[in-house]
Scaffold this motif. Structure first.
Motif, PDB file in Angstrom:
ATOM      1  N   ARG A  49       0.869  -1.508   0.243  1.00 19.51           N
ATOM      2  CA  ARG A  49       0.321   0.039   0.283  1.00 19.51           C
ATOM      3  C   ARG A  49       0.445   0.686   0.008  1.00 19.51           C
ATOM      4  O   ARG A  49       0.292   2.368  -0.448  1.00 19.51           O
ATOM      5  N   GLN A  50       2.156   1.088   0.511  1.00 19.73           N
ATOM      6  CA  GLN A  50       2.838   2.372   0.918  1.00 19.73           C
ATOM      7  C   GLN A  50       4.658   1.929   0.887  1.00 19.73           C
ATOM      8  O   GLN A  50       4.473   0.376   1.317  1.00 19.73           O
ATOM      9  N   PHE A  51       5.525   1.789   1.148  1.00 16.80           N
ATOM     10  CA  PHE A  51       6.465   1.906   1.176  1.00 16.80           C
ATOM     11  C   PHE A  51       7.395   2.549   1.764  1.00 16.80           C
ATOM     12  O   PHE A  51       7.979   3.557   0.896  1.00 16.80           O
ATOM     13  N   THR A  52       8.275   2.421   3.464  1.00 15.05           N
ATOM     14  CA  THR A  52       8.803   4.176   3.544  1.00 15.05           C
ATOM     15  C   THR A  52      10.322   3.118   4.198  1.00 15.05           C
ATOM     16  O   THR A  52      10.304   1.991   3.721  1.00 15.05           O
ATOM     17  N   HIS A  53      10.935   4.018   4.468  1.00 19.38           N
ATOM     18  CA  HIS A  53      12.020   3.992   5.239  1.00 19.38           C
ATOM     19  C   HIS A  53      11.879   2.856   6.339  1.00 19.38           C
ATOM     20  O   HIS A  53      12.603   1.761   6.667  1.00 19.38           O
ATOM     21  N   ALA A  60      12.373  -2.932   8.263  1.00 20.35           N
ATOM     22  CA  ALA A  60      11.716  -4.335   9.258  1.00 20.35           C
ATOM     23  C   ALA A  60      11.203  -5.043   7.720  1.00 20.35           C
ATOM     24  O   ALA A  60      11.968  -7.004   7.676  1.00 20.35           O
ATOM     25  N   LEU A  61      11.774  -5.078   6.707  1.00 19.34           N
ATOM     26  CA  LEU A  61      11.367  -6.253   6.156  1.00 19.34           C
ATOM     27  C   LEU A  61      12.475  -6.651   5.703  1.00 19.34           C
ATOM     28  O   LEU A  61      13.457  -7.792   5.741  1.00 19.34           O
ATOM     29  N   ILE A 110      18.268  -3.315  -0.140  1.00 18.39           N
ATOM     30  CA  ILE A 110      16.654  -2.548  -0.738  1.00 18.39           C
ATOM     31  C   ILE A 110      16.732  -1.323  -0.999  1.00 18.39           C
ATOM     32  O   ILE A 110      17.643  -0.602  -0.479  1.00 18.39           O
ATOM     33  N   HIS A 111      16.260  -0.895  -2.010  1.00 17.03           N
ATOM     34  CA  HIS A 111      16.110   0.057  -3.011  1.00 17.03           C
ATOM     35  C   HIS A 111      15.007   0.926  -3.089  1.00 17.03           C
ATOM     36  O   HIS A 111      14.082  -0.030  -3.138  1.00 17.03           O
ATOM     37  N   ARG A 112      14.514   1.692  -2.561  1.00 15.48           N
ATOM     38  CA  ARG A 112      13.743   2.997  -3.296  1.00 15.48           C
ATOM     39  C   ARG A 112      14.201   3.621  -4.359  1.00 15.48           C
ATOM     40  O   ARG A 112      14.699   4.762  -3.636  1.00 15.48           O
TER      41      ARG A 112
END
Length: 163
Positions: A27-31, A36-37, A56-58
Motif C-alpha cells: 500500500r506504501q513503502f517507507t524507510h 522491517a523487511l 533494499i533500494h527505493r
C-alpha cells in the motif's frame, strides 16, 4: 522455517512467477518498511545459516543493506546487476530470465545488455506500490538463484500478511 509451497527441485512456471508479482504489492513503502523487511530477511537467512547479502533500494536510494557471514563482495556485485534488471524491466530478475528461457534463449544471448551490468538471475524482486507501480527492489544474493528468489518471496509474503 522452510520455504513454503514448493520444494526446491520444482521450477515455478511463468504464470506462478507473474502471480507472485500481482499478489506481492504494498500500500506504501517507507524507510521503516525497508528496515522491517530487510531485518526479516536477515532473520530468515540467519535461521538457515544462509551466506547472503540483503539489499533494499527505493527510487535510487539504498535503504537497507546487510552482509551475513559467508557472503562476499561478489554478492554485492550480483545484487547490483540483478537490481538493474528489476529497474529496467519492472519484473523480478528470476522472471525476466525465465521469460527468455521460455523463448528458447537466454538473457545473456538475447537481451543485448552488458552481462557485467545486468543479470537476470533470481534474487531481486520489485517493490511495487498500489497506484505508483515499481518504485524499488529487494534483493538477496548468496544462494543458488531459485533459492535467492524464494527467500525474497517468502519474506515479502510474511511481511505483507502482517500489514
Amino acid at each position: 522455517m522452510t520455504t513454503p509451497k514448493q520444494s526446491p527441485e520444482l521450477t515455478p512456471t511463468l504464470e506462478e512467477l507473474e502471480a507472485q508479482e500481482r499478489r506481492l504489492v504494498f500500500r506504501q513503502f517507507t524507510h521503516e518498511d525497508a528496515w522491517a523487511l530487510g531485518s526479516l530477511l536477515v532473520e530468515l537467512a540467519r535461521e538457515r545459516q544462509a551466506p547472503v547479502a540483503v539489499d533494499i533500494h527505493r527510487a535510487g536510494q539504498q535503504l537497507f543493506h546487510a552482509a551475513l557471514p559467508g557472503s562476499t563482495p561478489d554478492n554485492d556485485a550480483w545484487i547490483a546487476r540483478k537490481r538493474r534488471v528489476v529497474e529496467r524491466y519492472g519484473s523480478a530478475s528470476y522472471l525476466v530470465g525465465a521469460r527468455f528461457r521460455a523463448k528458447g534463449t537466454t538473457f545473456e544471448e538475447s537481451s543485448r545488455l552488458d552481462p557485467d551490468t545486468y543479470a537476470a538471475h533470481g534474487g531481486s524482486f520489485p517493490v511495487t506500490v498500489e497506484g505508483a507501480g515499481v518504485i524499488g527492489a529487494v534483493t538477496v544474493s548468496g544462494l543458488p538463484q531459485l533459492q535467492d528468489h524464494r527467500l525474497v518471496v517468502e519474506a515479502l509474503e510474511h511481511f505483507l500478511s502482517r500489514a
